[in-house]
Design a protein around this motif. Structure first.
Motif, PDB file in Angstrom:
ATOM      1  N   ARG A 282      80.003 -67.037  -4.266  1.00  0.00           N
ATOM      2  CA  ARG A 282      79.885 -67.976  -2.872  1.00  0.00           C
ATOM      3  C   ARG A 282      80.756 -66.668  -1.654  1.00  0.00           C
ATOM      4  O   ARG A 282      81.911 -66.625  -2.242  1.00  0.00           O
ATOM      5  N   GLY A 283      80.369 -66.807  -0.449  1.00  0.00           N
ATOM      6  CA  GLY A 283      80.683 -65.636   0.847  1.00  0.00           C
ATOM      7  C   GLY A 283      80.779 -66.245   1.440  1.00  0.00           C
ATOM      8  O   GLY A 283      79.786 -67.398   2.222  1.00  0.00           O
ATOM      9  N   GLU A 284      81.526 -65.779   2.695  1.00  0.00           N
ATOM     10  CA  GLU A 284      81.784 -66.453   4.062  1.00  0.00           C
ATOM     11  C   GLU A 284      80.570 -65.035   5.032  1.00  0.00           C
ATOM     12  O   GLU A 284      80.236 -63.903   4.616  1.00  0.00           O
ATOM     13  N   PRO A 285      80.427 -65.717   6.829  1.00  0.00           N
ATOM     14  CA  PRO A 285      79.483 -64.891   7.125  1.00  0.00           C
ATOM     15  C   PRO A 285      80.263 -64.136   7.174  1.00  0.00           C
ATOM     16  O   PRO A 285      81.924 -63.221   8.036  1.00  0.00           O
ATOM     17  N   THR A 286      79.239 -62.432   6.888  1.00  0.00           N
ATOM     18  CA  THR A 286      80.045 -61.111   7.405  1.00  0.00           C
ATOM     19  C   THR A 286      80.904 -60.484   6.698  1.00  0.00           C
ATOM     20  O   THR A 286      80.980 -59.876   6.861  1.00  0.00           O
ATOM     21  N   GLU A 287      81.025 -60.523   5.496  1.00  0.00           N
ATOM     22  CA  GLU A 287      81.603 -60.720   4.388  1.00  0.00           C
ATOM     23  C   GLU A 287      80.754 -59.419   3.886  1.00  0.00           C
ATOM     24  O   GLU A 287      79.280 -59.496   3.393  1.00  0.00           O
ATOM     25  N   LEU A 288      81.716 -58.175   3.119  1.00  0.00           N
ATOM     26  CA  LEU A 288      81.022 -57.080   2.417  1.00  0.00           C
ATOM     27  C   LEU A 288      81.172 -57.589   0.903  1.00  0.00           C
ATOM     28  O   LEU A 288      82.783 -57.455   0.543  1.00  0.00           O
ATOM     29  N   PHE A 289      80.029 -56.697   0.537  1.00  0.00           N
ATOM     30  CA  PHE A 289      80.275 -56.705  -0.988  1.00  0.00           C
ATOM     31  C   PHE A 289      79.427 -56.115  -1.600  1.00  0.00           C
ATOM     32  O   PHE A 289      78.611 -55.342  -1.261  1.00  0.00           O
ATOM     33  N   SER A 290      79.656 -56.018  -2.667  1.00  0.00           N
ATOM     34  CA  SER A 290      78.796 -54.208  -3.537  1.00  0.00           C
ATOM     35  C   SER A 290      78.148 -54.482  -3.915  1.00  0.00           C
ATOM     36  O   SER A 290      79.037 -55.576  -5.039  1.00  0.00           O
ATOM     37  N   VAL A 291      77.410 -54.399  -5.286  1.00  0.00           N
ATOM     38  CA  VAL A 291      76.595 -54.877  -6.663  1.00  0.00           C
ATOM     39  C   VAL A 291      76.522 -53.558  -6.797  1.00  0.00           C
ATOM     40  O   VAL A 291      75.848 -52.893  -6.983  1.00  0.00           O
TER      41      VAL A 291
END
Length: 315
Positions: A291-300
């Protein structure tokens, strides 16, 4: 403390500050009501100008006039040092003085930013040093030891973000297709009974319209007998403003199983590994969920041996 300086210097870039930049910064400073605010605006303006010069050298288009830092009202009301990068977003250019070990990141700059670049100035203001980059912050004080090399900034800006919040509105980036459309291509249709069908095709009635799924072929080298693997992303809004994210990596076509050892990795905004799964000998798909927060960045990242493909996302 000295070691930190040496490490930063290893990848910092020094650029001259032009006379027109200093004149412009002084003009903006003269419009401010207090000496403290004037100094803040002066350094912010110089930081944005130097970063603008650097990005133009790197042939990355910018738009100073569209930046909040070039808006008189925004300069007066907020502590902003943003630079608009067309089709990418706003890059925050935060100034620090010589010998500082931390950088202040005002809360008003925590959203709607594609990253943060720290610019160091000495007392003469004749030149500036681009110290490094970080894609996201969540605190007002950033330790300079957290900065990544400028090469990470260029890679970050050159790679478009997949905006997951827009998926809920039916707006999808090029290359992300419905699962059905990919399965309808004969050479991509899986040879096995799709074990994820229930997850992909069915949901409880209260989630039926909220769940959004798209898939993309990952075919830049990770192939067995010319068959790419497929990355599926499923997102579901939660009641607490968070978003539930499910990732699946599937074999396609005549390949019943994923290549043994292929890895599916979630990387957080600081570059660290958050979650990871690896295919065993007879896995036809692997999965990660978080789960993540709004505007949070991540990469796959999808990787096999020495080859990898990375997709960048913003929630």
């Amino acid at each position: 403390m000295n070691n930190t300086t040496y490490q930063l210097d290893d990848f910092a870039i020094t650029l001259p500050i032009s006379q027109i930049a200093r004149i412009t910064a002084q003009q903006f400073a003269n419009q401010q009501p207090t000496p403290e605010k004037a100094e803040q605006v002066r350094l912010n303006t110089l930081a944005v100008w130097v970063v603008n010069d650097y990005l133009q050298m790197m042939e990355i288009p910018t738009n100073l006039q569209a930046s909040d830092s070039w808006n008189p009202v925004m300069r007066l009301c907020a502590n902003v040092a943003d630079l608009e990068i067309p089709s990418v977003g706003r890059l925050e250019c935060r100034p620090v003085r010589l010998h500082q070990q931390t950088c202040a990141i005002p809360p008003e700059t925590w959203e709607e930013r594609v990253g943060y670049l720290v610019v160091q100035f000495d007392e003469s203001l004749q030149e500036a040093k681009l110290l490094g980059f970080i894609p996201q912050v969540t605190t007002e004080i950033l330790a300079l030891t957290q900065l990544q090399p400028l090469e990470a900034l260029i890679d970050h800006l050159a790679t478009p973000l997949v905006n997951l919040s827009q998926w809920f509105a039916g707006i999808f980036e090029t290359g992300w297709q419905t699962i059905e459309s990919l399965w309808n291509v004969p050479e991509l249709r899986p040879a096995y009974a799709f074990r994820g069908t229930e997850t992909v095709e069915k949901n409880t009635s209260n989630q039926l319209e909220a769940v959004t799924r798209r898939a993309k072929l990952m075919d830049l080298g990770i192939q067995i007998l010319n068959q790419p693997v497929m990355l599926m992303v499923e997102i579901t809004p939660e009641t607490d403003q968070q978003t539930s994210i499910r990732l699946q990596l599937h074999a396609t076509g005549s390949q019943i199983y994923l290549p043994q050892g292929v890895q599916l990795t979630v990387i957080d905004s600081s570059g660290g590994v958050f979650l990871e799964a690896q295919a065993r000998k007879s896995d036809n798909y692997i999965q990660l969920q978080f789960r993540g927060e709004p505007t949070e960045l991540f990469s796959v990242r999808v990787a096999l041996h020495d080859t990898s493909i990375t997709e960048h996302f913003m929630i």
